[in-house]
Scaffold this motif. Sequence first.
Motif, PDB file in Angstrom:
ATOM      1  N   LYS A  35      -0.813   4.000  49.294  1.00 47.63           N
ATOM      2  CA  LYS A  35      -2.144   4.579  49.472  1.00 47.63           C
ATOM      3  C   LYS A  35      -2.219   5.461  50.715  1.00 47.63           C
ATOM      4  CE  LYS A  35      -4.995   1.761  46.638  1.00 47.63           C
ATOM      5  NZ  LYS A  35      -6.337   1.223  46.464  1.00 47.63           N
ATOM      6  N   LEU A  36      -1.283   5.301  51.646  1.00 46.91           N
ATOM      7  CA  LEU A  36      -1.259   6.163  52.823  1.00 46.91           C
ATOM      8  C   LEU A  36      -0.973   7.615  52.453  1.00 46.91           C
ATOM      9  CD1 LEU A  36       0.669   3.887  55.329  1.00 46.91           C
ATOM     10  CD2 LEU A  36      -1.767   4.448  55.370  1.00 46.91           C
ATOM     11  N   GLU A  71     -10.239   2.064  63.201  1.00 49.24           N
ATOM     12  CA  GLU A  71      -8.815   1.780  62.927  1.00 49.24           C
ATOM     13  C   GLU A  71      -8.080   3.032  62.437  1.00 49.24           C
ATOM     14  OE1 GLU A  71      -5.179  -0.182  62.217  1.00 49.24           O
ATOM     15  OE2 GLU A  71      -6.872  -0.860  63.396  1.00 49.24           O
ATOM     16  N   HIS A  72      -8.759   3.880  61.679  1.00 46.66           N
ATOM     17  CA  HIS A  72      -8.151   5.112  61.152  1.00 46.66           C
ATOM     18  C   HIS A  72      -9.056   6.293  61.481  1.00 46.66           C
ATOM     19  CE1 HIS A  72      -4.970   3.238  58.635  1.00 46.66           C
ATOM     20  NE2 HIS A  72      -5.791   2.209  58.692  1.00 46.66           N
ATOM     21  N   SER A  98      -8.569   7.680  55.949  1.00 51.68           N
ATOM     22  CA  SER A  98      -7.348   7.240  55.272  1.00 51.68           C
ATOM     23  C   SER A  98      -7.723   6.408  54.058  1.00 51.68           C
ATOM     24  CB  SER A  98      -6.504   6.377  56.207  1.00 51.68           C
ATOM     25  OG  SER A  98      -6.127   7.100  57.334  1.00 51.68           O
ATOM     26  N   ASN A  99      -6.845   6.385  53.093  1.00 48.25           N
ATOM     27  CA  ASN A  99      -7.028   5.501  51.951  1.00 48.25           C
ATOM     28  C   ASN A  99      -6.560   4.110  52.369  1.00 48.25           C
ATOM     29  OD1 ASN A  99      -7.624   4.666  49.363  1.00 48.25           O
ATOM     30  ND2 ASN A  99      -6.507   6.342  48.406  1.00 48.25           N
ATOM     31  N   GLY A 100      -7.010   3.099  51.678  1.00 55.62           N
ATOM     32  CA  GLY A 100      -6.632   1.737  52.029  1.00 55.62           C
ATOM     33  C   GLY A 100      -6.701   0.823  50.828  1.00 55.62           C
ATOM     34  N   PRO A 101      -6.243  -0.408  50.987  1.00 52.93           N
ATOM     35  CA  PRO A 101      -6.122  -1.314  49.846  1.00 52.93           C
ATOM     36  C   PRO A 101      -7.433  -1.885  49.313  1.00 52.93           C
ATOM     37  CG  PRO A 101      -5.387  -2.403  51.845  1.00 52.93           C
ATOM     38  CD  PRO A 101      -5.677  -0.978  52.192  1.00 52.93           C
ATOM     39  N   LEU A 103     -11.130  -0.824  50.362  1.00 49.36           N
ATOM     40  CA  LEU A 103     -12.171  -0.215  51.184  1.00 49.36           C
ATOM     41  C   LEU A 103     -13.536  -0.372  50.531  1.00 49.36           C
ATOM     42  CD1 LEU A 103     -10.428   3.050  52.382  1.00 49.36           C
ATOM     43  CD2 LEU A 103     -10.599   0.841  53.529  1.00 49.36           C
ATOM     44  N   ASN A 136     -11.506   8.446  49.407  1.00 49.18           N
ATOM     45  CA  ASN A 136     -11.411   8.542  50.859  1.00 49.18           C
ATOM     46  C   ASN A 136     -11.746   9.935  51.382  1.00 49.18           C
ATOM     47  OD1 ASN A 136      -8.803   9.257  49.655  1.00 49.18           O
ATOM     48  ND2 ASN A 136      -8.069   9.460  51.756  1.00 49.18           N
ATOM     49  N   CYS A 160     -12.427  -2.150  55.545  1.00 51.02           N
ATOM     50  CA  CYS A 160     -11.283  -2.653  54.799  1.00 51.02           C
ATOM     51  C   CYS A 160     -11.451  -4.163  54.673  1.00 51.02           C
ATOM     52  CB  CYS A 160      -9.975  -2.319  55.513  1.00 51.02           C
ATOM     53  SG  CYS A 160      -8.524  -2.916  54.609  1.00 51.02           S
ATOM     54  N   PHE A 167     -12.623   1.173  59.283  1.00 49.71           N
ATOM     55  CA  PHE A 167     -11.881   2.433  59.400  1.00 49.71           C
ATOM     56  C   PHE A 167     -12.696   3.427  60.219  1.00 49.71           C
ATOM     57  CE2 PHE A 167      -8.448   2.758  55.895  1.00 49.71           C
ATOM     58  CZ  PHE A 167      -8.047   1.471  56.106  1.00 49.71           C
TER      59      PHE A 167
END
Length: 175
Positions: A35-36, A71-72, A98-101, A103, A136, A160, A167
């Motif tokens: 996802k990053l 965090e991002h 950022s994308n994340g698992p 969100l 995102n 997240c 984020f």
Amino acid sequence: MGRIRRVMSKRIVIGMLVAGLVAVGAGVFWFQPWKLWVDETVREAVPAVMDSPAAGTAVRTLASGELISHEHATSGTVRILRLADGTRVLRLENLDTSNGPDLRVLVADAPVKKGTAGWRVFDDGAHMSLGKLKGNKGDQNYVLPAGLDLDRYTSVSIWCDRFDVSFGAAALSRA
């Protein structure tokens, strides 16, 4: 004795390899590192009530705020809109994070703090999830529950849920 050691050492090596593969698989599932590199862009229009003749002019901004990074790296604008029919919508505009698992979009009573002091506060007090983040990047809308008290919920976080960290967040200022 030599034969037993060879058999046992093969079992130990195979067991360690299987355990290692299970651990790597679990880590990949938990962190979802791909996802990053994957962006999800959403382009939703400002909502309007279709059965109202004045729908285009009846959208009013009740509150707004600018997202800051936690965090991002995160940027964009948050607006709370009131539609002609009284429905309230939280709108994210020009979101870039950022994308994340896992969100979510949270409204909370927590103050927005810069730096690491603000990373983990949004689920400490009163908070409500408006659902999964649709993408995102871009513009997106989330309907607010009818009874949500905007005097109590004064901030928004891109949260997240998997790692309990913000984020990015915005303090809402009344219009």
